[in-house]
Scaffold this motif. Structure first.
Motif, PDB file in Angstrom:
ATOM      1  N   ARG A 141      44.198  38.725   4.413  1.00 42.72           N
ATOM      2  CA  ARG A 141      43.551  37.488   3.944  1.00 42.72           C
ATOM      3  C   ARG A 141      42.928  36.721   5.117  1.00 42.72           C
ATOM      4  O   ARG A 141      41.811  36.213   5.015  1.00 42.72           O
ATOM      5  CB  ARG A 141      44.586  36.619   3.234  1.00 42.72           C
ATOM      6  CG  ARG A 141      44.014  35.320   2.692  1.00 42.72           C
ATOM      7  CD  ARG A 141      43.096  35.570   1.517  1.00 42.72           C
ATOM      8  NE  ARG A 141      42.462  34.338   1.092  1.00 42.72           N
ATOM      9  CZ  ARG A 141      41.185  34.053   1.255  1.00 42.72           C
ATOM     10  NH1 ARG A 141      40.382  34.916   1.829  1.00 42.72           N
ATOM     11  NH2 ARG A 141      40.687  32.911   0.835  1.00 42.72           N
ATOM     12  N   LEU A 142      43.656  36.649   6.225  1.00 39.74           N
ATOM     13  CA  LEU A 142      43.122  35.973   7.413  1.00 39.74           C
ATOM     14  C   LEU A 142      41.864  36.665   7.924  1.00 39.74           C
ATOM     15  O   LEU A 142      40.910  36.014   8.367  1.00 39.74           O
ATOM     16  CB  LEU A 142      44.188  35.927   8.513  1.00 39.74           C
ATOM     17  CG  LEU A 142      45.393  35.012   8.253  1.00 39.74           C
ATOM     18  CD1 LEU A 142      46.436  35.185   9.342  1.00 39.74           C
ATOM     19  CD2 LEU A 142      44.951  33.550   8.170  1.00 39.74           C
ATOM     20  N   LYS A 143      41.847  37.988   7.843  1.00 36.49           N
ATOM     21  CA  LYS A 143      40.672  38.743   8.279  1.00 36.49           C
ATOM     22  C   LYS A 143      39.470  38.406   7.413  1.00 36.49           C
ATOM     23  O   LYS A 143      38.343  38.296   7.890  1.00 36.49           O
ATOM     24  CB  LYS A 143      40.986  40.238   8.217  1.00 36.49           C
ATOM     25  CG  LYS A 143      39.988  41.104   8.965  1.00 36.49           C
ATOM     26  CD  LYS A 143      40.482  42.541   8.996  1.00 36.49           C
ATOM     27  CE  LYS A 143      39.539  43.411   9.819  1.00 36.49           C
ATOM     28  NZ  LYS A 143      39.979  44.822   9.845  1.00 36.49           N
ATOM     29  N   ASN A 144      39.710  38.233   6.113  1.00 33.34           N
ATOM     30  CA  ASN A 144      38.636  37.869   5.197  1.00 33.34           C
ATOM     31  C   ASN A 144      38.081  36.480   5.490  1.00 33.34           C
ATOM     32  O   ASN A 144      36.879  36.229   5.378  1.00 33.34           O
ATOM     33  CB  ASN A 144      39.154  37.939   3.759  1.00 33.34           C
ATOM     34  CG  ASN A 144      38.091  37.626   2.732  1.00 33.34           C
ATOM     35  OD1 ASN A 144      38.085  36.555   2.139  1.00 33.34           O
ATOM     36  ND2 ASN A 144      37.197  38.559   2.501  1.00 33.34           N
ATOM     37  N   ILE A 145      38.976  35.562   5.904  1.00 32.35           N
ATOM     38  CA  ILE A 145      38.549  34.197   6.225  1.00 32.35           C
ATOM     39  C   ILE A 145      37.755  34.179   7.534  1.00 32.35           C
ATOM     40  O   ILE A 145      36.869  33.350   7.721  1.00 32.35           O
ATOM     41  CB  ILE A 145      39.775  33.272   6.326  1.00 32.35           C
ATOM     42  CG1 ILE A 145      40.469  33.170   4.964  1.00 32.35           C
ATOM     43  CG2 ILE A 145      39.394  31.886   6.816  1.00 32.35           C
ATOM     44  CD1 ILE A 145      41.800  32.447   5.004  1.00 32.35           C
ATOM     45  N   GLY A 146      38.085  35.121   8.430  1.00 33.28           N
ATOM     46  CA  GLY A 146      37.415  35.168   9.724  1.00 33.28           C
ATOM     47  C   GLY A 146      38.333  34.887  10.887  1.00 33.28           C
ATOM     48  O   GLY A 146      37.879  34.785  12.021  1.00 33.28           O
ATOM     49  N   PHE A 147      39.651  34.764  10.625  1.00 29.84           N
ATOM     50  CA  PHE A 147      40.632  34.545  11.681  1.00 29.84           C
ATOM     51  C   PHE A 147      41.233  35.882  12.105  1.00 29.84           C
ATOM     52  O   PHE A 147      41.171  36.861  11.361  1.00 29.84           O
ATOM     53  CB  PHE A 147      41.741  33.606  11.214  1.00 29.84           C
ATOM     54  CG  PHE A 147      41.261  32.227  10.881  1.00 29.84           C
ATOM     55  CD1 PHE A 147      40.280  31.610  11.643  1.00 29.84           C
ATOM     56  CD2 PHE A 147      41.782  31.532   9.801  1.00 29.84           C
ATOM     57  CE1 PHE A 147      39.831  30.342  11.338  1.00 29.84           C
ATOM     58  CE2 PHE A 147      41.335  30.261   9.490  1.00 29.84           C
ATOM     59  CZ  PHE A 147      40.359  29.667  10.257  1.00 29.84           C
ATOM     60  N   HIS A 148      41.845  35.903  13.280  1.00 26.95           N
ATOM     61  CA  HIS A 148      42.453  37.147  13.763  1.00 26.95           C
ATOM     62  C   HIS A 148      43.684  37.482  12.913  1.00 26.95           C
ATOM     63  O   HIS A 148      44.526  36.620  12.660  1.00 26.95           O
ATOM     64  CB  HIS A 148      42.868  37.004  15.228  1.00 26.95           C
ATOM     65  CG  HIS A 148      43.084  38.315  15.906  1.00 26.95           C
ATOM     66  ND1 HIS A 148      44.181  39.109  15.653  1.00 26.95           N
ATOM     67  CD2 HIS A 148      42.326  38.988  16.807  1.00 26.95           C
ATOM     68  CE1 HIS A 148      44.104  40.208  16.382  1.00 26.95           C
ATOM     69  NE2 HIS A 148      42.982  40.167  17.084  1.00 26.95           N
ATOM     70  N   PRO A 149      43.799  38.750  12.467  1.00 27.07           N
ATOM     71  CA  PRO A 149      44.926  39.124  11.598  1.00 27.07           C
ATOM     72  C   PRO A 149      46.299  38.884  12.221  1.00 27.07           C
ATOM     73  O   PRO A 149      47.275  38.641  11.500  1.00 27.07           O
ATOM     74  CB  PRO A 149      44.694  40.617  11.342  1.00 27.07           C
ATOM     75  CG  PRO A 149      43.242  40.830  11.580  1.00 27.07           C
ATOM     76  CD  PRO A 149      42.841  39.852  12.648  1.00 27.07           C
ATOM     77  N   LEU A 150      46.404  38.959  13.564  1.00 27.88           N
ATOM     78  CA  LEU A 150      47.702  38.764  14.204  1.00 27.88           C
ATOM     79  C   LEU A 150      48.233  37.343  14.043  1.00 27.88           C
ATOM     80  O   LEU A 150      49.407  37.075  14.286  1.00 27.88           O
ATOM     81  CB  LEU A 150      47.618  39.122  15.690  1.00 27.88           C
ATOM     82  CG  LEU A 150      47.517  40.623  16.005  1.00 27.88           C
ATOM     83  CD1 LEU A 150      47.455  40.845  17.502  1.00 27.88           C
ATOM     84  CD2 LEU A 150      48.690  41.390  15.397  1.00 27.88           C
ATOM     85  N   ASN A 151      47.370  36.415  13.600  1.00 26.05           N
ATOM     86  CA  ASN A 151      47.855  35.065  13.308  1.00 26.05           C
ATOM     87  C   ASN A 151      48.854  35.052  12.168  1.00 26.05           C
ATOM     88  O   ASN A 151      49.531  34.057  11.948  1.00 26.05           O
ATOM     89  CB  ASN A 151      46.676  34.143  12.957  1.00 26.05           C
ATOM     90  CG  ASN A 151      45.856  33.778  14.185  1.00 26.05           C
ATOM     91  OD1 ASN A 151      46.398  33.629  15.280  1.00 26.05           O
ATOM     92  ND2 ASN A 151      44.556  33.649  14.019  1.00 26.05           N
ATOM     93  N   CYS A 152      48.951  36.176  11.445  1.00 29.70           N
ATOM     94  CA  CYS A 152      49.928  36.257  10.354  1.00 29.70           C
ATOM     95  C   CYS A 152      51.358  36.117  10.871  1.00 29.70           C
ATOM     96  O   CYS A 152      52.261  35.737  10.120  1.00 29.70           O
ATOM     97  CB  CYS A 152      49.774  37.570   9.592  1.00 29.70           C
ATOM     98  SG  CYS A 152      50.282  39.040  10.536  1.00 29.70           S
TER      99      CYS A 152
END
Length: 211
Positions: A141-152
Motif C-alpha cells: 500500500r505504501l508503494k502505491n502511495i509513493g512511499f518507500h515500502p520499508l516504512n511498513c
C-alpha cells in the motif's frame, strides 16, 4: 472521470514513463500513431493506470475557422512542447479498497485462529508476530502511495504505527508527489475522525459498571 483539454497526463509503455502531456496533445499523438491504444495513462485522481483506448471520447469539434483567423487570434494558446522524464507518480502496489479488504481479512483470520486455539498473546514478541503478518499488505500500500515500502516497519512500533496506518487508509495512488488528498480520501478521513471522537467521548462519559 471528466478530463479537461489542459489536464496533465502521464504515459507509460512497458517500464518507460513519459510526461506530463496535455490531453489535447495525447489525443494528437494517439491519432498520428506516436502513442498506441495499448499504452497506459494516468492523471491525478485516478486509482490505477488505464489503457489509452479507454480515454473519454473527444467532444464534438467547434465550427471550423480559417487559418488566417487562427493566426491573427492573439488569444490562441501556444502548443506547449512536452518534456520527457521519469514519472513522479509510481503506481505499483495495491489501492485503498484492496488494502482495506486484505487488512480486514487477515485481521479476521488471525482473530479466528487465536480464538480457536485459545492463544494468549501475553508477551511483546507474541503481539509482534501477529502484526508482522500485516506488513506485506502495508508495504504494498505504501508503494502505491509513493512511499518507500520499508516504512511498513514503523507499524511494529506502538503509537507510532499511526504514521503509516492512517496514510494507507486515506491516501490515493501517487499521493507522495501531489501531497493532496482526493475527494474519497478526504471523506474517509472525516468519517474516521468522527468515529474516533465518538468512541473517545463514549469511553469518557459512559460509566463502567462494577462487578
Amino acid at each position: 472521470m471528466i478530463l479537461e483539454p489542459t489536464t496533465e497526463i502521464f504515459i507509460g509503455r512497458g517500464e518507460e514513463r513519459k510526461g506530463s502531456f496535455k490531453l489535447t496533445e495525447v489525443r494528437r499523438k494517439l491519432a498520428n500513431g506516436t502513442l498506441l491504444p495499448t499504452d497506459l495513462y494516468w492523471t491525478e485522481g485516478m486509482e490505477e493506470w488505464q489503457p489509452l483506448r479507454s480515454l473519454p471520447p473527444e467532444p464534438p469539434p467547434l465550427p471550423e475557422r480559417s487559418r488566417e483567423e487562427d493566426d491573427d487570434n492573439p488569444y490562441r494558446p501556444p502548443l506547449a512542447e512536452s518534456t520527457l522524464g521519469p514519472l513522479p507518480h509510481p503506481q505499483p502496489g495495491i489501492g485503498r479498497l484492496v488494502y482495506v479488504l486484505l487488512f480486514a481479512l487477515v485481521t479476521l483470520g488471525q482473530a479466528l485462529v487465536i480464538e480457536h486455539y485459545q492463544l494468549k498473546l501475553e508477551s511483546f514478541w507474541d503481539r509482534l508476530i501477529v502484526v508482522s503478518f500485516l506488513l506485506p499488505i502495508i508495504a504494498f500500500r505504501l508503494k502505491n502511495i509513493g512511499f518507500h515500502p520499508l516504512n511498513c516497519l514503523i507499524a511494529l512500533v506502538p503509537l507510532l504505527n499511526v504514521i503509516v496506518l492512517l496514510p494507507c487508509l486515506f491516501c490515493q495512488a501517487g499521493y507522495a508527489t501531489s501531497r493532496k488528498l482526493d475527494k474519497p480520501g478526504r471523506i474517509a478521513m472525516v468519517v474516521f475522525f468522527v468515529i474516533f471522537v465518538i468512541a473517545v467521548l463514549s469511553a469518557l462519559l459512559i460509566p463502567v459498571s462494577g462487578p
